[in-house]
Motif scaffolding. Structure first.
Motif, PDB file in Angstrom:
ATOM      1  N   GLY A  97      44.670  43.973  10.084  1.00  0.00           N
ATOM      2  CA  GLY A  97      43.670  44.849  10.670  1.00  0.00           C
ATOM      3  C   GLY A  97      42.426  44.114  11.120  1.00  0.00           C
ATOM      4  N   GLY A  98      42.470  42.809  11.240  1.00  0.00           N
ATOM      5  CA  GLY A  98      41.335  42.038  11.738  1.00  0.00           C
ATOM      6  C   GLY A  98      40.432  41.515  10.645  1.00  0.00           C
ATOM      7  N   LEU A  99      39.321  40.957  11.045  1.00  0.00           N
ATOM      8  CA  LEU A  99      38.354  40.390  10.111  1.00  0.00           C
ATOM      9  C   LEU A  99      37.397  41.458   9.604  1.00  0.00           C
ATOM     10  CD1 LEU A  99      37.281  37.130  12.000  1.00  0.00           C
ATOM     11  CD2 LEU A  99      38.873  37.306  10.087  1.00  0.00           C
ATOM     12  N   THR A 100      37.029  41.369   8.341  1.00  0.00           N
ATOM     13  CA  THR A 100      35.967  42.217   7.812  1.00  0.00           C
ATOM     14  C   THR A 100      34.633  41.660   8.298  1.00  0.00           C
ATOM     15  OG1 THR A 100      35.652  40.905   5.824  1.00  0.00           O
ATOM     16  CG2 THR A 100      37.311  42.686   5.719  1.00  0.00           C
ATOM     17  N   GLU A 101      33.552  42.406   8.122  1.00  0.00           N
ATOM     18  CA  GLU A 101      32.235  41.888   8.516  1.00  0.00           C
ATOM     19  C   GLU A 101      31.899  40.624   7.749  1.00  0.00           C
ATOM     20  OE1 GLU A 101      28.600  44.106   9.565  1.00  0.00           O
ATOM     21  OE2 GLU A 101      29.847  45.872   9.173  1.00  0.00           O
ATOM     22  N   ALA A 102      32.216  40.582   6.466  1.00  0.00           N
ATOM     23  CA  ALA A 102      31.927  39.405   5.649  1.00  0.00           C
ATOM     24  C   ALA A 102      32.718  38.190   6.132  1.00  0.00           C
ATOM     25  CB  ALA A 102      32.237  39.687   4.185  1.00  0.00           C
ATOM     26  N   GLU A 103      33.997  38.389   6.454  1.00  0.00           N
ATOM     27  CA  GLU A 103      34.812  37.280   6.972  1.00  0.00           C
ATOM     28  C   GLU A 103      34.262  36.798   8.305  1.00  0.00           C
ATOM     29  OE1 GLU A 103      39.245  38.230   5.240  1.00  0.00           O
ATOM     30  OE2 GLU A 103      38.513  39.458   6.911  1.00  0.00           O
ATOM     31  N   TRP A 104      33.861  37.753   9.150  1.00  0.00           N
ATOM     32  CA  TRP A 104      33.304  37.390  10.463  1.00  0.00           C
ATOM     33  C   TRP A 104      32.064  36.512  10.274  1.00  0.00           C
ATOM     34  CZ3 TRP A 104      34.991  38.877  15.409  1.00  0.00           C
ATOM     35  CH2 TRP A 104      34.136  38.512  16.461  1.00  0.00           C
ATOM     36  N   ARG A 105      31.148  36.935   9.396  1.00  0.00           N
ATOM     37  CA  ARG A 105      29.923  36.149   9.158  1.00  0.00           C
ATOM     38  C   ARG A 105      30.255  34.757   8.639  1.00  0.00           C
ATOM     39  NH1 ARG A 105      27.995  41.120   7.212  1.00  0.00           N
ATOM     40  NH2 ARG A 105      28.434  40.483   5.080  1.00  0.00           N
ATOM     41  N   ARG A 106      31.319  34.648   7.850  1.00  0.00           N
ATOM     42  CA  ARG A 106      31.706  33.347   7.300  1.00  0.00           C
ATOM     43  C   ARG A 106      32.296  32.429   8.365  1.00  0.00           C
ATOM     44  NH1 ARG A 106      36.216  32.194   2.641  1.00  0.00           N
ATOM     45  NH2 ARG A 106      35.955  29.954   2.654  1.00  0.00           N
ATOM     46  N   TYR A 107      33.198  32.966   9.200  1.00  0.00           N
ATOM     47  CA  TYR A 107      33.929  32.136  10.152  1.00  0.00           C
ATOM     48  C   TYR A 107      33.324  32.069  11.546  1.00  0.00           C
ATOM     49  CZ  TYR A 107      37.486  32.383   6.543  1.00  0.00           C
ATOM     50  OH  TYR A 107      38.150  32.303   5.352  1.00  0.00           O
ATOM     51  N   VAL A 108      32.554  33.083  11.947  1.00  0.00           N
ATOM     52  CA  VAL A 108      31.979  33.127  13.296  1.00  0.00           C
ATOM     53  C   VAL A 108      30.508  33.545  13.200  1.00  0.00           C
ATOM     54  CG1 VAL A 108      32.452  33.888  15.665  1.00  0.00           C
ATOM     55  CG2 VAL A 108      34.255  34.073  13.963  1.00  0.00           C
ATOM     56  N   PRO A 109      29.681  32.820  12.463  1.00  0.00           N
ATOM     57  CA  PRO A 109      28.315  33.277  12.205  1.00  0.00           C
ATOM     58  C   PRO A 109      27.406  33.324  13.436  1.00  0.00           C
ATOM     59  CG  PRO A 109      28.600  31.032  11.431  1.00  0.00           C
ATOM     60  CD  PRO A 109      29.963  31.538  11.844  1.00  0.00           C
ATOM     61  N   GLU A 110      27.731  32.562  14.462  1.00  0.00           N
ATOM     62  CA  GLU A 110      26.853  32.529  15.632  1.00  0.00           C
ATOM     63  C   GLU A 110      27.095  33.667  16.610  1.00  0.00           C
ATOM     64  OE1 GLU A 110      30.359  30.300  15.682  1.00  0.00           O
ATOM     65  OE2 GLU A 110      28.627  29.485  14.704  1.00  0.00           O
ATOM     66  N   VAL A 111      28.098  34.508  16.359  1.00  0.00           N
ATOM     67  CA  VAL A 111      28.423  35.624  17.248  1.00  0.00           C
ATOM     68  C   VAL A 111      28.259  36.932  16.465  1.00  0.00           C
ATOM     69  CG1 VAL A 111      30.238  36.675  18.659  1.00  0.00           C
ATOM     70  CG2 VAL A 111      30.082  34.183  18.486  1.00  0.00           C
ATOM     71  N   PRO A 112      27.581  37.946  17.033  1.00  0.00           N
ATOM     72  CA  PRO A 112      27.437  39.227  16.338  1.00  0.00           C
ATOM     73  C   PRO A 112      28.801  39.844  16.036  1.00  0.00           C
ATOM     74  CG  PRO A 112      25.993  39.144  18.249  1.00  0.00           C
ATOM     75  CD  PRO A 112      26.878  37.943  18.314  1.00  0.00           C
TER      76      PRO A 112
END
Length: 40
Positions: A20-35
Protein backbone atom coordinates in the motif's frame (compact mmCIF):
# COMPACT_ATOMS: atom_id res chain seq x y z
CA UNK A 1 23.63 -7.75 -2.57
CA UNK A 2 21.00 -4.99 -2.44
CA UNK A 3 19.05 -4.15 -5.58
CA UNK A 4 18.24 -0.54 -6.48
CA UNK A 5 15.24 -0.07 -8.76
CA UNK A 6 15.75 2.91 -11.05
CA UNK A 7 12.86 2.43 -13.47
CA UNK A 8 9.89 4.50 -12.16
CA UNK A 9 7.26 1.94 -13.20
CA UNK A 10 9.11 -0.90 -11.45
CA UNK A 11 9.72 1.25 -8.38
CA UNK A 12 6.01 2.12 -8.09
CA UNK A 13 5.03 -1.53 -8.49
CA UNK A 14 7.51 -2.54 -5.78
CA UNK A 15 6.20 0.12 -3.38
CA UNK A 16 2.53 -0.56 -3.98
CA UNK A 17 2.51 -4.32 -4.39
CA UNK A 18 0.93 -5.76 -1.27
CA UNK A 19 2.10 -2.96 1.04
CA UNK A 20 0.00 0.00 0.00
CA UNK A 21 2.96 2.36 -0.40
CA UNK A 22 5.10 4.26 2.06
CA UNK A 23 3.81 5.58 5.36
CA UNK A 24 4.52 9.23 6.20
CA UNK A 25 7.29 8.13 8.57
CA UNK A 26 8.91 5.93 5.91
CA UNK A 27 8.65 8.77 3.39
CA UNK A 28 10.41 11.19 5.78
CA UNK A 29 13.14 8.60 6.34
CA UNK A 30 13.79 7.70 2.69
CA UNK A 31 12.75 10.86 0.78
CA UNK A 32 13.15 13.72 3.29
CA UNK A 33 13.74 16.43 0.69
CA UNK A 34 10.33 15.91 -0.99
CA UNK A 35 6.98 16.67 0.74
CA UNK A 36 4.94 13.55 1.57
CA UNK A 37 2.36 12.30 -0.89
CA UNK A 38 0.49 9.02 -1.17
CA UNK A 39 2.33 6.62 -3.44
CA UNK A 40 -0.52 4.23 -4.27
Amino acid sequence: MKEHVLDPARAAAALCGGRGGLTEAEWRRYVPEVPYRRTC
